[in-house]
Design a protein around this motif. Sequence first.
Motif, PDB file in Angstrom:
ATOM      1  N   TYR A   1      -3.122  -0.389   9.974  1.00 38.62           N
ATOM      2  CA  TYR A   1      -2.595  -0.465   8.620  1.00 38.62           C
ATOM      3  C   TYR A   1      -3.415   0.386   7.657  1.00 38.62           C
ATOM      4  N   LEU A   2      -4.722   0.435   7.874  1.00 37.22           N
ATOM      5  CA  LEU A   2      -5.553   1.303   7.040  1.00 37.22           C
ATOM      6  C   LEU A   2      -5.153   2.767   7.211  1.00 37.22           C
TER       7      LEU A   2
ATOM      8  N   PRO B   1       3.640  -3.647   6.516  1.00 40.31           N
ATOM      9  CA  PRO B   1       4.262  -4.961   6.351  1.00 40.31           C
ATOM     10  C   PRO B   1       4.849  -5.105   4.954  1.00 40.31           C
ATOM     11  N   PRO B   2       5.479  -6.235   4.644  1.00 42.83           N
ATOM     12  CA  PRO B   2       6.050  -6.440   3.309  1.00 42.83           C
ATOM     13  C   PRO B   2       5.041  -6.150   2.201  1.00 42.83           C
ATOM     14  N   ASP B   3       5.589  -5.862   1.028  1.00 41.42           N
ATOM     15  CA  ASP B   3       4.800  -5.384  -0.102  1.00 41.42           C
ATOM     16  C   ASP B   3       3.676  -6.329  -0.493  1.00 41.42           C
ATOM     17  N   VAL B   4       3.908  -7.661  -0.390  1.00 37.03           N
ATOM     18  CA  VAL B   4       2.889  -8.614  -0.817  1.00 37.03           C
ATOM     19  C   VAL B   4       1.632  -8.509   0.044  1.00 37.03           C
TER      20      VAL B   4
ATOM     21  N   VAL C   1       0.643  -5.666   1.586  1.00 42.08           N
ATOM     22  CA  VAL C   1      -0.015  -4.392   1.288  1.00 42.08           C
ATOM     23  C   VAL C   1      -0.861  -4.513   0.024  1.00 42.08           C
ATOM     24  N   ARG C   2      -0.334  -5.222  -0.983  1.00 38.92           N
ATOM     25  CA  ARG C   2      -1.123  -5.412  -2.204  1.00 38.92           C
ATOM     26  C   ARG C   2      -2.405  -6.193  -1.909  1.00 38.92           C
TER      27      ARG C   2
END
Length: 336
Positions: A43-44, A56-59, A61-62
């Motif tokens: 993911y990094l 993954p979903p936006d939440v 990633v934040r």
Amino acid sequence: MFRGFIRKKVGSYTLGEQLKKFRSDGRITLHEVSRETRIPVKYLEMIEEGKYESLPPDVYVRGFLRSYAEFLGVESKKLISLYARERDIKMNLNGGGKPAAPPKAKYVPRFVVTPKIITAAVIALVVLGGFFYLYKEIGRFAAVPRLVLTQPGSNEASVEGNLITLVGFTDEDAKLTINDQPVVVSDSGEFKEDIFLRRGLNTITINSVNRFGKTATQIINVKSDYQNPEMAVSGKNESGSGGEVSGEQNSKRESGVKVAVRIDSLPTWLSVESDGNLVYSGTMLPGAIQEFKAGSELCLTSGKANQAFIRVNGKAEKILADTPGIVRDIVFTPND
């Protein structure tokens, strides 16, 4: 400008470029970031390469960006704002402004763990645990406690001295006695007790009683070839006259304190400290005799004081105390 495009100043950094620059300045690898932030390396890499559609979903990633910013020591709001802007740009560029294809429906397993299922499972475990506890307690109520003697290895033994050590184990909550004298049992049910013997045949009875009143018993016979020292001495000198020992005789007396203990008719628990160090704690059988020595101070504690007869520094034998119960910390010195 063309529709769907946003003009970017030359020399500005994307989110991924900024993160790479921060890492490069700090000489930090992605694996180090992953270890400290618990964000998977893949993911990094997606964030730094701008592959937002694979994240993954936006939440989530934040949340990744907040952890990443905290680790780097930078303001998380700017990183999140930059991410949102770049994500929107990519969405606008996807198909010339056409909406992206809907995501494929995820496979939903037939069996789903719900709060009701979890509650039912917990109740079932509690009920089964209760039944198991009752079954175990009923079994213990019906059965006698375990009592295993590991030392000596048989019910018939012979020793050259006057001391034998009993070692074994029983139920951890059982009350153990050796010749009616209580013995301490460890949390794991193990016990160890030193027994002083009289010359000849000694019968030792070991009882273990559980909390339901069930009793297990072992009886061992121990033969001792020990020669008991003489206890009784005269208070007179060879000429038959009473009084103190002469100066010459007194100079020949050994330094320190010596106390010989003889047990009368009942088994008696005894504890002996020599110059502050515990040298014996155990049961002495009827007729057993043992001498203890110390440099400056000998301290005796007896479970049955009127069963213990003592001879201090070679003087006449006397009873330890008239009480049938416990006496503690009776001190003897070379001057006694």
